[in-house]
Design an enzyme around this catalytic site. Structure first.
Site, PDB file in Angstrom:
ATOM      1  N   SER A 434     -14.495  -4.847  -1.475  1.00  0.00           N
ATOM      2  CA  SER A 434     -13.663  -3.664  -1.255  1.00  0.00           C
ATOM      3  C   SER A 434     -14.449  -2.541  -0.609  1.00  0.00           C
ATOM      4  O   SER A 434     -13.887  -1.521  -0.229  1.00  0.00           O
ATOM      5  CB  SER A 434     -13.088  -3.176  -2.598  1.00  0.00           C
ATOM      6  N   HIS A 455      -8.779  -8.914   0.950  1.00  0.00           N
ATOM      7  CA  HIS A 455      -8.897  -7.864  -0.063  1.00  0.00           C
ATOM      8  C   HIS A 455      -7.604  -7.783  -0.870  1.00  0.00           C
ATOM      9  O   HIS A 455      -6.586  -7.268  -0.409  1.00  0.00           O
ATOM     10  CB  HIS A 455      -9.198  -6.523   0.609  1.00  0.00           C
ATOM     11  N   GLU A 467      -5.012  -7.178   2.193  1.00  0.00           N
ATOM     12  CA  GLU A 467      -5.613  -6.770   3.460  1.00  0.00           C
ATOM     13  C   GLU A 467      -6.462  -7.923   3.995  1.00  0.00           C
ATOM     14  O   GLU A 467      -7.366  -8.411   3.309  1.00  0.00           O
ATOM     15  CB  GLU A 467      -6.480  -5.520   3.261  1.00  0.00           C
ATOM     16  N   ASN A 505      -7.514   1.752   0.366  1.00  0.00           N
ATOM     17  CA  ASN A 505      -8.446   2.582  -0.420  1.00  0.00           C
ATOM     18  C   ASN A 505      -8.832   3.845   0.336  1.00  0.00           C
ATOM     19  O   ASN A 505      -9.017   4.909  -0.252  1.00  0.00           O
ATOM     20  CB  ASN A 505      -9.699   1.781  -0.786  1.00  0.00           C
TER      21      ASN A 505
END
Length: 670
Positions: A434, A455, A467, A505
């Site tokens: 991540s 991800h 992702e 994120n």
């Protein structure tokens, strides 16, 4: 059964095939041209109108015994064609467009001969409204067959008299539950509540069963007398009150008005279905032209756009069909990824150096199987497909290998170097990192172009987005195969560039850090979370951080350079070992899995102001991500943030929301 002959063809049909067999049974097969899925648009409805007119004419002459509606595709009818909804820009236009199909369904209901619907695949929304106008409904029991009303997810409710026909057929409680929950029913459940009259084992039995239903002049009896009692005044009012209470527990009326308007319609007019039939369109039209419905339709299109990221599966020897997955790292994330692959029908082997961690991971998977799979047989089969593999014996057979170990670059690099030579040709090699750059992880690989990122988000079973990270070194073929894998496990792939935080994120972190700053400035935690929820977020940012883990949030903040240089509340809590839900205390104290809040009410205007301050960093970062092409375009930014963070779907995505706000300000200024 007799062969079908085109005794009375309708030569101009494009989306339907119409024929009459030697037993004088008319067959209308819906097979929309140049479309993979059947949906009800203008032309299919006009052609169905011509078919019904022909059957009206022939039934008057005694030349047909009945009409059967079937599909020529793997789905029955997935609903109305929402691509046509955009032209419905006024309430009057909506009413004008609805008039012909409403009349058509009434004519189907009044045909002198029996009308039978033979259902295979998805029968949803407008498709279900159509079959409810038939005399008899037969569905197969195949896994892909589902029946339901998804309209509330689009900010509307059934508008082709599906409200009254479902109540008449299934009774008020069953019908309203189906419409309010947007649940997709399996065939046996649909029959149990009265939406379907008969079941056959497979699609191959539908034609014969439909023929018998016509010849026996089958006609559904509809809801029982005791179910119809619920339409009476006092009972109906009580029922509506309970429905309103349950709906309020799930959604806010100002965000999602459609279910509340449906309950109002039922409470006020459900005692007289003729009244309700007339009032349905009056209540439906304003919902259809509302911003909420327009934005939710946009979200549906965004979901379809994400699914299209995976290439169409090619046929032949070189087709990539992921059946076996190998996950290295049996922590929460790795275990959940492996278990979810098993729930999706694959075999998954789980590897970890720690025997104890591996046992926990397998146990975690078995809990998921109990929640997600029906019946002991399916659960036992899933348990057999989730394999503890401490030595990595199954790695050479895997179609997809996913690394989900500690976020340390040297450890990841060492692992990939050690396994690269063991992979079979064509297998996808992925990391669930991540925060680390793919290009760095791939250093030292013989074939760095093979490595991609996958991800996942926590909790894996609930969040629909994955992702798919394209590093500068990643080959396009590997990225596309990764997308195919993501769709094969019923998730949505979003292709992102390898930049810190990727998309989700990166956009979410500034919002979280702003909530920490607001907390440090003296805003109560309850007020911060209430403001976000009033805006439409699924939960407040401080509660969310507690759920994710404050150590993870602090790490992401530092990785993205967002955490304050001086000491802050977040890093302080982490140092004290107060990491949120998993340790029992973070911003909140947690008991029995729930945060302990103080009761507090705030003025709506105050909450709106605070929400605007909380959302500004998120909106700003979404614009930067678009401008820096972290994903291909702005629509994909909106899609990623909605499906990766739960950003208020009824607002249509962060970029769309800001554009709408700016347009409204410009209009006021003008």
């Amino acid at each position: 059964m007799s062969m079908i002959h085109d005794k009375t063809p309708l030569p101009d049909l494009k989306d339907w095939r119409f024929s009459i067999d030697v037993e004088d049974i008319a067959w209308a097969v819906f097979d929309r041209v140049d479309e993979s899925v059947n949906s009800l648009g203008r032309r299919p409805l006009e052609e169905l109108d011509a078919i019904v007119a022909k059957v009206e004419e022939l039934s008057g002459q005694g030349a047909v015994q009945g009409l059967v509606l079937m599909s020529g595709k793997d789905n029955f009818i997935a609903g109305a064609d929402i691509r046509e909804f955009e032209s419905f820009d006024t309430e009057e236009k909506v009413k004008e467009v609805l008039a012909p199909p409403l009349e058509l369904l009434d004519r189907i209901e009044k045909l002198r001969v029996p009308v039978v619907a033979a259902i295979h695949g998805y029968c949803l929304g407008g498709g279900l409204e159509l079959v409810l106008a038939c005399d008899w409904r037969i569905a197969d029991r195949e896994e892909g067959t589902r029946i339901g009303f998804p309209e509330v997810k689009l900010g509307i409710f059934p508008g082709l008299n599906g409200t009254i026909r479902s109540i008449r057929q299934a009774g008020p409680l069953n019908a309203m539950t189906a419409m309010l929950t947007a649940k997709f029913y399996r065939p046996s459940a649909a029959r149990a509540i009265g939406l379907v009259d008969q079941l056959v084992p497979t699609r191959h039995g539908l034609r014969w069963a439909a023929r018998k239903a016509v010849l026996k002049k089958r006609h559904s009896k509809g809801a029982s007398w005791w179910q119809r009692l619920m339409q009476l005044g006092p009972v109906r009012s009580y029922l509506a009150g309970q429905m309103r209470k349950q709906t309020k527990a799930k959604v806010r009326e100002d965000h999602y008005p459609a279910p509340f308007r449906l309950i109002d319609l039922f409470e006020e007019h459900g005692g007289d279905l003729k009244d309700m039939k007339r009032e349905e369109t009056i209540a439906f039209a304003p919902l259809m032209v509302s911003d909420t419905s327009r934005n939710l339709r946009r979200v549906f299109k965004l979901s379809e756009m994400l699914k299209a990221e995976a290439p169409k599966q090619e046929k032949g020897m070189n087709a990539f069909r992921p059946l076996r997955v190998h996950v290295i790292g049996a922590g929460t994330m790795g275990a959940d990824i492996a278990a979810w692959c098993v729930v999706s029908g694959m075999q998954a082997s789980l590897q970890d150096l720690s025997e104890e961690q591996l046992e926990k991971g397998i146990a975690r998977g078995q809990k998921l199987f109990k929640k997600r799979l029906r019946g002991k047989r399916d659960q036992d089969a899933a348990k057999a497909r989730l394999i503890a593999d401490p030595q990595g014996i199954h790695l050479p057979r895997a179609d997809v290998v996913i690394e989900a170990i500690v976020e340390k670059l040297d450890v990841k690099q060492g692992l990939f170097k050690s396994i690269e030579g063991k992979l079979k040709s064509g297998a996808v090699l992925a990391t669930n990192t991540s925060s680390l750059k793919l290009e760095d992880i791939a250093e030292g690989l013989t074939d760095p172009g093979r490595l991609v990122g996958l991800h996942f988000f926590n909790p894996v079973p609930q969040l629909p987005l994955v992702e798919v990270v394209r590093g500068e070194q990643s080959r396009e073929e590997e990225v596309r195969k990764a997308c195919l894998f993501v769709t094969a496990i019923n998730k949505m792939p979003l292709i992102v560039r390898s930049v810190p935080g990727f998309l989700v994120n990166r956009v979410l972190a500034p919002y979280m850090m702003e909530s920490v700053a607001q907390f440090e400035s003296g805003q109560p935690r309850e007020k911060i979370d209430q403001a976000a929820e009033k805006f439409g977020m699924p939960m407040g940012p401080l509660e969310l951080m507690d759920m994710v883990g404050l150590d993870i949030c602090d790490h992401v903040g530092k990785t993205l350079g967002l955490a304050p240089e001086s000491d802050n509340t977040l890093s302080r809590l982490v140092k004290e070992g107060k990491l949120g839900k998993k340790t029992g205390e973070g911003f909140y104290v947690w008991k029995d899995g729930k945060p302990q809040r103080e009761e507090a009410e705030y003025e709506p205007e105050e909450l709106d102001r605070l929400a605007a301050e909380l959302m500004k960093p998120l909106l700003d970062e979404a614009e930067r991500a678009r401008d820096e092409h972290v994903v291909e375009n702005g629509d994909l930014v909106d899609a990623g943030v909605i499906f990766g963070t739960g950003f208020a779907p009824f607002r249509g995505g962060p970029l769309h929301y800001r554009e709408t706000q700016n347009a409204q300000k410009s209009a006021v200024a003008a």
